[in-house]
Design a protein around this motif. Structure first.
Motif, PDB file in Angstrom:
ATOM      1  N   PHE A 123     -29.765 -10.775   2.506  1.00 15.24           N
ATOM      2  CA  PHE A 123     -29.902  -9.683   2.831  1.00 15.24           C
ATOM      3  C   PHE A 123     -28.385  -8.960   3.739  1.00 15.24           C
ATOM      4  N   ARG A 124     -28.449  -9.718   5.357  1.00 14.38           N
ATOM      5  CA  ARG A 124     -27.496  -8.787   5.783  1.00 14.38           C
ATOM      6  C   ARG A 124     -26.169  -8.866   5.215  1.00 14.38           C
ATOM      7  N   HIS A 125     -25.593  -9.543   4.707  1.00 21.71           N
ATOM      8  CA  HIS A 125     -24.578 -10.015   3.386  1.00 21.71           C
ATOM      9  C   HIS A 125     -24.365  -8.299   2.558  1.00 21.71           C
ATOM     10  N   ALA A 167     -34.982  -4.464   1.392  1.00 18.48           N
ATOM     11  CA  ALA A 167     -36.032  -3.355   2.432  1.00 18.48           C
ATOM     12  C   ALA A 167     -36.759  -3.995   3.613  1.00 18.48           C
ATOM     13  N   PHE A 168     -36.885  -3.610   4.705  1.00 24.02           N
ATOM     14  CA  PHE A 168     -37.759  -4.133   6.173  1.00 24.02           C
ATOM     15  C   PHE A 168     -38.736  -2.908   6.405  1.00 24.02           C
ATOM     16  N   SER A 170     -38.517   1.018   7.111  1.00 18.90           N
ATOM     17  CA  SER A 170     -37.072   0.577   8.700  1.00 18.90           C
ATOM     18  C   SER A 170     -36.105   0.901   8.018  1.00 18.90           C
ATOM     19  N   VAL A 171     -35.534  -0.026   7.196  1.00 22.79           N
ATOM     20  CA  VAL A 171     -33.505   0.194   6.684  1.00 22.79           C
ATOM     21  C   VAL A 171     -34.038  -0.935   5.246  1.00 22.79           C
ATOM     22  N   SER A 172     -32.644  -0.138   4.710  1.00 23.05           N
ATOM     23  CA  SER A 172     -32.822  -0.923   3.075  1.00 23.05           C
ATOM     24  C   SER A 172     -31.232  -1.018   3.016  1.00 23.05           C
ATOM     25  N   ALA A 173     -31.109  -1.693   2.199  1.00 23.42           N
ATOM     26  CA  ALA A 173     -29.605  -1.634   1.657  1.00 23.42           C
ATOM     27  C   ALA A 173     -29.267  -1.815  -0.472  1.00 23.42           C
ATOM     28  N   THR A 213     -29.969  -8.291  15.692  1.00 23.60           N
ATOM     29  CA  THR A 213     -31.582  -7.212  14.518  1.00 23.60           C
ATOM     30  C   THR A 213     -31.776  -8.314  14.392  1.00 23.60           C
ATOM     31  N   TRP A 214     -31.105  -8.902  13.414  1.00 25.34           N
ATOM     32  CA  TRP A 214     -30.558  -9.342  11.704  1.00 25.34           C
ATOM     33  C   TRP A 214     -32.653 -10.418  12.244  1.00 25.34           C
ATOM     34  N   LYS A 215     -31.997 -11.294  13.285  1.00 27.48           N
ATOM     35  CA  LYS A 215     -33.119 -12.828  13.531  1.00 27.48           C
ATOM     36  C   LYS A 215     -34.445 -12.400  14.052  1.00 27.48           C
ATOM     37  N   ILE A 216     -34.417 -10.650  14.479  1.00 27.23           N
ATOM     38  CA  ILE A 216     -35.317  -9.759  15.790  1.00 27.23           C
ATOM     39  C   ILE A 216     -36.243  -9.441  14.430  1.00 27.23           C
ATOM     40  N   GLN A 217     -35.845  -9.152  12.753  1.00 22.04           N
ATOM     41  CA  GLN A 217     -36.711  -9.156  11.917  1.00 22.04           C
ATOM     42  C   GLN A 217     -36.716 -10.023  10.946  1.00 22.04           C
ATOM     43  N   LEU A 218     -36.471 -11.057  11.056  1.00 19.04           N
ATOM     44  CA  LEU A 218     -37.072 -12.746  10.813  1.00 19.04           C
ATOM     45  C   LEU A 218     -38.274 -12.848  11.127  1.00 19.04           C
ATOM     46  N   ASP A 219     -38.529 -13.308  12.749  1.00 20.93           N
ATOM     47  CA  ASP A 219     -39.513 -13.143  13.776  1.00 20.93           C
ATOM     48  C   ASP A 219     -40.338 -12.597  13.901  1.00 20.93           C
TER      49      ASP A 219
END
Length: 181
Positions: A41-43, A86-87, A98-101, A58-64
Motif C-alpha cells: 500500500f505504501r509503495h 483504501a484504509f 481515511s486514505v486511498s491510492a 503512520t503506515w505502522k500505525i495503520q497496520l497496528d
C-alpha cells in the motif's frame, strides 16, 4: 445493499460494477493483514503521489490499527498487481474512509469506486451504522484556498450518495479570525 446501490450516481453504478467484475477485491482485517500488505500500500501511495507524503510511522500505525480490529483495508488487484487500496478506521458505530491510492497508469479505469464500495459493504456487514467519507470541499467557499485536486476528491466522495452533513470546525474559524485581524 440494493438500497445503497440505488443511491449511487448512474456512472458510479457502472464503475462499481466494472470493478467488481474486473478486479480481485480483498478485504484485509486482523485475520489476514501482514506487514507486506502495508508495504505494498505504501509503495502504491508513493507511486500515486510521486513522493513520500507520510512517514513510515503512520503506515505502522495503520497496520497496528488493523491488527487491533480498529480498522480494515480493501485492496484491488489485477493479475496479482495492486492497482488500488483504501484504509478505513472504525469503532462499533462509525467507519471512516481515511486514505486511498490508485495507480495513475490505470486512471482510464474506475479503480477506486469498487474499493470504496467494498469498504462500505464490509462496514455494513459489521453492523456499523455510519459510514463517513470525510471532509469535503465545495467551490466558491470564501476565504479558503481549495485546490482543483481537493475539489475533485470531494466530488468523488459525494457521488457515492448518502447524506452530506455540515459540521462546524471551530479551530478553522479561530484560525480564520486570527488571520483577518
Amino acid at each position: 445493499e440494493n438500497s445503497l446501490h440505488s443511491q449511487l450516481s448512474k456512472s458510479y453504478k457502472w464503475s462499481v460494477n466494472w470493478g467488481n467484475q474486473n478486479l480481485n477485491l480483498k478485504i484485509l482485517d486482523s485475520s489476514n493483514i501482514t506487514t507486506e500488505h502495508i508495504d505494498e500500500f505504501r509503495h502504491l501511495h508513493f507511486k500515486s503521489a510521486g513522493r513520500q507524503t507520510r512517514t513510515l510511522q503512520t503506515w505502522k500505525i495503520q497496520l497496528d490499527m488493523i491488527s487491533s480490529n480498529e480498522a480494515f483495508s480493501v485492496f484491488a488487484y489485477d493479475n496479482n498487481c495492486l492497482l488500488s487500496a483504501a484504509f478505513f478506521a472504525h469503532n462499533h458505530y462509525h467507519c471512516y474512509y481515511s486514505v486511498s491510492a490508485s495507480d495513475r497508469d490505470y486512471f482510464d479505469k474506475p479503480l477506486g469506486h469498487s474499493v470504496i464500495w467494498a469498504g462500505l459493504l464490509h462496514a455494513k456487514n459489521m453492523d456499523i451504522k455510519y459510514f463517513e467519507m470525510g471532509e469535503q470541499y465545495f467551490p466558491k467557499v470564501q476565504n479558503i484556498d481549495i485546490s482543483k485536486k481537493q475539489l475533485g476528491i470531494a466530488t468523488f466522495k459525494r457521488l457515492f450518495g448518502g447524506h452530506t452533513k455540515v459540521f462546524i470546525d471551530f479551530s478553522s474559524l479561530l484560525n480564520l479570525q486570527a488571520n483577518t485581524r
